[in-house]
Design a protein around this motif. Structure first.
Motif, PDB file in Angstrom:
ATOM      1  N   ASN A  32     -65.470 107.617 -75.248  1.00 32.15           N
ATOM      2  CA  ASN A  32     -64.524 108.740 -75.226  1.00 32.15           C
ATOM      3  C   ASN A  32     -63.397 108.415 -74.242  1.00 32.15           C
ATOM      4  N   ALA A  33     -62.238 108.066 -74.793  1.00 35.31           N
ATOM      5  CA  ALA A  33     -61.143 107.555 -73.960  1.00 35.31           C
ATOM      6  C   ALA A  33     -60.668 108.588 -72.942  1.00 35.31           C
ATOM      7  N   ALA A  34     -60.534 109.848 -73.394  1.00 35.71           N
ATOM      8  CA  ALA A  34     -60.010 110.876 -72.479  1.00 35.71           C
ATOM      9  C   ALA A  34     -60.961 111.072 -71.306  1.00 35.71           C
ATOM     10  N   ALA A  35     -62.274 111.095 -71.590  1.00 31.38           N
ATOM     11  CA  ALA A  35     -63.255 111.301 -70.514  1.00 31.38           C
ATOM     12  C   ALA A  35     -63.288 110.095 -69.583  1.00 31.38           C
ATOM     13  N   ARG A  36     -63.254 108.891 -70.163  1.00 35.07           N
ATOM     14  CA  ARG A  36     -63.279 107.679 -69.318  1.00 35.07           C
ATOM     15  C   ARG A  36     -62.021 107.618 -68.440  1.00 35.07           C
ATOM     16  N   GLU A  37     -60.881 107.991 -69.015  1.00 36.23           N
ATOM     17  CA  GLU A  37     -59.632 107.937 -68.236  1.00 36.23           C
ATOM     18  C   GLU A  37     -59.689 108.935 -67.080  1.00 36.23           C
ATOM     19  N   ALA A  38     -60.179 110.150 -67.384  1.00 31.89           N
ATOM     20  CA  ALA A  38     -60.268 111.174 -66.337  1.00 31.89           C
ATOM     21  C   ALA A  38     -61.236 110.735 -65.239  1.00 31.89           C
ATOM     22  N   MET A  39     -62.369 110.146 -65.633  1.00 37.25           N
ATOM     23  CA  MET A  39     -63.358 109.716 -64.629  1.00 37.25           C
ATOM     24  C   MET A  39     -62.781 108.614 -63.736  1.00 37.25           C
ATOM     25  N   MET A  40     -62.032 107.693 -64.342  1.00 40.89           N
ATOM     26  CA  MET A  40     -61.479 106.582 -63.551  1.00 40.89           C
ATOM     27  C   MET A  40     -60.420 107.083 -62.573  1.00 40.89           C
ATOM     28  N   ALA A  53     -65.645 116.807 -62.677  1.00 38.36           N
ATOM     29  CA  ALA A  53     -66.666 117.801 -63.049  1.00 38.36           C
ATOM     30  C   ALA A  53     -66.724 118.068 -64.564  1.00 38.36           C
ATOM     31  N   PRO A  54     -65.593 118.287 -65.247  1.00 37.85           N
ATOM     32  CA  PRO A  54     -65.707 118.587 -66.681  1.00 37.85           C
ATOM     33  C   PRO A  54     -65.905 117.351 -67.558  1.00 37.85           C
ATOM     34  N   ASN A  55     -65.778 116.166 -66.997  1.00 38.50           N
ATOM     35  CA  ASN A  55     -65.824 114.956 -67.834  1.00 38.50           C
ATOM     36  C   ASN A  55     -67.059 114.090 -67.637  1.00 38.50           C
ATOM     37  N   ILE A  56     -67.822 114.337 -66.590  1.00 33.25           N
ATOM     38  CA  ILE A  56     -68.931 113.426 -66.288  1.00 33.25           C
ATOM     39  C   ILE A  56     -70.008 113.483 -67.380  1.00 33.25           C
ATOM     40  N   ARG A  57     -70.323 114.685 -67.883  1.00 30.24           N
ATOM     41  CA  ARG A  57     -71.344 114.767 -68.942  1.00 30.24           C
ATOM     42  C   ARG A  57     -70.831 114.105 -70.224  1.00 30.24           C
ATOM     43  N   ILE A  58     -69.535 114.249 -70.488  1.00 26.62           N
ATOM     44  CA  ILE A  58     -68.969 113.669 -71.729  1.00 26.62           C
ATOM     45  C   ILE A  58     -69.013 112.142 -71.648  1.00 26.62           C
ATOM     46  N   ALA A  59     -68.582 111.585 -70.513  1.00 22.36           N
ATOM     47  CA  ALA A  59     -68.587 110.121 -70.377  1.00 22.36           C
ATOM     48  C   ALA A  59     -70.011 109.573 -70.459  1.00 22.36           C
ATOM     49  N   TYR A  60     -70.965 110.344 -69.932  1.00 26.13           N
ATOM     50  CA  TYR A  60     -72.384 109.952 -69.954  1.00 26.13           C
ATOM     51  C   TYR A  60     -72.899 109.910 -71.400  1.00 26.13           C
ATOM     52  N   ALA A  61     -72.493 110.903 -72.198  1.00 31.39           N
ATOM     53  CA  ALA A  61     -73.010 111.012 -73.567  1.00 31.39           C
ATOM     54  C   ALA A  61     -72.191 110.198 -74.571  1.00 31.39           C
ATOM     55  N   ALA A 108     -53.524  95.506 -53.391  1.00 33.44           N
ATOM     56  CA  ALA A 108     -53.171  96.146 -54.664  1.00 33.44           C
ATOM     57  C   ALA A 108     -54.434  96.524 -55.421  1.00 33.44           C
ATOM     58  N   ALA A 109     -54.329  97.579 -56.232  1.00 35.02           N
ATOM     59  CA  ALA A 109     -55.437  97.988 -57.095  1.00 35.02           C
ATOM     60  C   ALA A 109     -54.925  98.061 -58.524  1.00 35.02           C
ATOM     61  N   VAL A 110     -55.682  97.489 -59.439  1.00 38.58           N
ATOM     62  CA  VAL A 110     -55.347  97.587 -60.862  1.00 38.58           C
ATOM     63  C   VAL A 110     -56.449  98.428 -61.499  1.00 38.58           C
ATOM     64  N   VAL A 111     -56.090  99.641 -61.916  1.00 40.52           N
ATOM     65  CA  VAL A 111     -57.099 100.634 -62.318  1.00 40.52           C
ATOM     66  C   VAL A 111     -56.977 100.867 -63.818  1.00 40.52           C
ATOM     67  N   ASP A 112     -57.921 100.313 -64.562  1.00 39.13           N
ATOM     68  CA  ASP A 112     -57.843 100.276 -66.025  1.00 39.13           C
ATOM     69  C   ASP A 112     -59.133 100.872 -66.596  1.00 39.13           C
ATOM     70  N   TYR A 113     -59.044 102.129 -67.068  1.00 41.97           N
ATOM     71  CA  TYR A 113     -60.280 102.798 -67.521  1.00 41.97           C
ATOM     72  C   TYR A 113     -60.911 102.112 -68.724  1.00 41.97           C
ATOM     73  N   GLU A 114     -60.139 101.340 -69.481  1.00 39.71           N
ATOM     74  CA  GLU A 114     -60.717 100.698 -70.666  1.00 39.71           C
ATOM     75  C   GLU A 114     -61.841  99.731 -70.285  1.00 39.71           C
ATOM     76  N   LEU A 115     -61.809  99.256 -69.035  1.00 35.80           N
ATOM     77  CA  LEU A 115     -62.868  98.350 -68.568  1.00 35.80           C
ATOM     78  C   LEU A 115     -64.209  99.070 -68.424  1.00 35.80           C
ATOM     79  N   THR A 116     -64.194 100.406 -68.448  1.00 36.07           N
ATOM     80  CA  THR A 116     -65.459 101.129 -68.223  1.00 36.07           C
ATOM     81  C   THR A 116     -66.178 101.521 -69.522  1.00 36.07           C
ATOM     82  N   TYR A 117     -65.591 101.211 -70.687  1.00 36.22           N
ATOM     83  CA  TYR A 117     -66.249 101.590 -71.944  1.00 36.22           C
ATOM     84  C   TYR A 117     -67.671 101.035 -72.036  1.00 36.22           C
ATOM     85  N   SER A 118     -67.891  99.859 -71.442  1.00 42.61           N
ATOM     86  CA  SER A 118     -69.185  99.190 -71.601  1.00 42.61           C
ATOM     87  C   SER A 118     -70.208  99.597 -70.534  1.00 42.61           C
ATOM     88  N   VAL A 119     -69.836 100.484 -69.628  1.00 40.26           N
ATOM     89  CA  VAL A 119     -70.786 100.861 -68.572  1.00 40.26           C
ATOM     90  C   VAL A 119     -71.928 101.675 -69.184  1.00 40.26           C
TER      91      VAL A 119
END
Ligand code: NAD
Ligand code: FE2
Length: 395
Positions: free
Chosen positions: A238-246, A226-234, A174-185
């Motif tokens: 940004n919840a929408a960008a982190r969710e899309a990246m995950m 592609a459209p979200n990697i720069r946003i998540a980096y900066a 099983a995989a539990v995929v939770d983008y909120e865990l990536t806010y601190s990356v």
């Protein structure tokens, strides 16, 4: 379409949602599992992040073991230490919590505990299909996609080799995929892991082993990343960008796990093994030059990607669109401040001295054989050289 033969494997359950980690005890309960060993890294423990996983388990009155000695680019010796901890307790599952390194360690522990011997005994093309106990994966980077792949990448410390180990034993239950865990990356890791997932999707799509399902997942992943990697980096929060990246990372993982990676990954692993460059960063260093080299093998596919992710116009010819993909990847590297090998601190003599060995190791991994243009050992050496000189010349 020619007659299709496809072998598609994925976790039995994938729970994808913001906050999904809170449901980890329910996920275990669905499978009748009660005695987890959480496999993670020391930072996750020190920073308190691991509590996101442990608290809901303890709230459900489960007794939880923790093995937190994993290292970046996990080694066979750490996997052996993990198996020793596993044998000391009465565990019925492993939870890999963290980036690709802890998840890969958990998978390798399950494989080694099932068959014994040394990790190198399981190196591809061996079919590592048996795991001693199930793995539940919770990624905290977006990412390797390891939560849904049938691979684990383990370094053989005696031989300085990053080994690809493949088989159903490495596929999480099983995989539990939770983008909120990536806010601190941190930004650097966000960029590197994001380029890793973009590379997974691109290589899955141009691979000789691509199939209609991996194609659909790969294209969807690239359109998210592609459209979200720069946003998540900066903007780390940004919840929408982190969710899309995950989601993109997970889709890319499913895509390459059921197609393959190719020349970029084949050449990237030896750079990681010899120079300890983070996996996604060595992919980024290689990606534009290897894509340029590979274009003649699958120009129409590369062009489709360029149009699909907005690097090229729909009216561009295949040749023009494919060329724009390379330019777009070079621009992405600039915007994400990807260093050249020399800026990273590698000495030119060391790089040159390892090129022939790295080329041999790349070929031996099998990944270059899936590339749309299959290189010889000499061509791979030439590409390592180009990545050194081309990268420095462009600045
Ligand atoms: N199994 C597969 O299919 C597969 C695919 C691609 C790569 N890999 C492997 O995965 C490994 C790389 O994984 P990775 O890129 O995720 O890096 P990683 O797991 O090594 O983590 C990188 C760093 O980020 C930190 N980190 C992780 N999550 C964080 C968070 N939420 N907040 C703050 N810091 C966080 C970690 O502590 C670590 O210091 C490599 O060994 C690579 O070869 C495996
Ligand atoms: Fe990767």
């Amino acid at each position: 379409m020619t007659a299709l033969t496809m072998n598609f494997a994925s976790p039995r359950l994938m729970l994808v949602a913001g906050g999904a980690v809170k449901q980890i005890a329910d996920v275990l309960a669905k499978f009748g599992l009660r005695r987890p060993l959480v496999v993670t890294d020391p930072f996750m423990v020190k920073s308190g992040h691991v509590r996101h996983c442990i608290d809901p388990l303890e709230a459900a009155r489960l007794s939880v073991g923790v093995f937190s000695d994993t290292v970046p680019d996990p080694t066979d010796t750490v996997v052996e230490a993990g198996v020793a901890v596993l044998r000391e307790g009465d565990y019925d599952c492993l939870i890999g919590f963290g980036g690709g390194s802890p998840i890969d360690t958990a998978k390798a522990m399950a494989i080694l505990a099932a068959g014994g011997g040394k990790m190198r005994d399981y190196k591809a093309p061996f079919a590592a299909d048996k795991g001693a106990l199930p793995v539940i994966a919770i990624p905290t980077t977006a990412g390797t996609g390891s939560e849904c792949t049938r691979f684990t990448v383990i370094t053989d410390v005696e031989r300085d080799e990053k080994m690809l180990i493949a088989g159903l034993g490495a596929l999480p239950l099983a995989a539990v995929v939770d983008y909120e865990l990536t806010y601190s990356v941190p930004a650097r890791t966000t960029a590197d892991t994001g380029v890793d997932s973009l590379t997974h999707a691109l290589e899955a799509y141009v691979s000789k082993r691509a199939n209609p399902v991996s194609d659909a997942l790969a294209l969807s992943a690239m359109a998210l990343i592609a459209p979200n990697i720069r946003i998540a980096y900066a903007e780390p929060r940004n919840a929408a960008a982190r969710e899309a990246m995950m989601l993109g990372a997970t889709e890319a993982g499913l895509a390459f796990s059921n197609s393959s990676v190719a020349l970029v990954h084949g050449m990237s692993r030896p750079i990681g093994a010899h120079f300890h460059v983070p996996h996604g960063l060595s992919n980024a260093m290689l990606l534009p030059a290897i894509t340029r080299f590979s274009l003649p093998g699958a120009e129409a596919r590369y062009a489709t990607v360029a149009r699909h992710i907005g690097f090229a116009a729909t009216t561009d010819s295949d040749a023009a669109a494919a060329a724009r993909l390379v330019t777009g990847l070079e621009e992405l590297n600039r915007d994400l401040a990807v260093p050249t090998p020399s800026e990273y601190g590698i000495k030119e003599a060391d790089w040159n001295g390892k090129m022939a060995l790295m080329a041999a190791q790349a070929l031996a991994s099998g990944s270059p054989g899936n590339n749309p243009r299959v290189p010889s050992a000499e061509e791979i050496v030439g590409l390592y050289r180009e990545v050194w000189t081309g990268a420095t010349a462009n600045r």
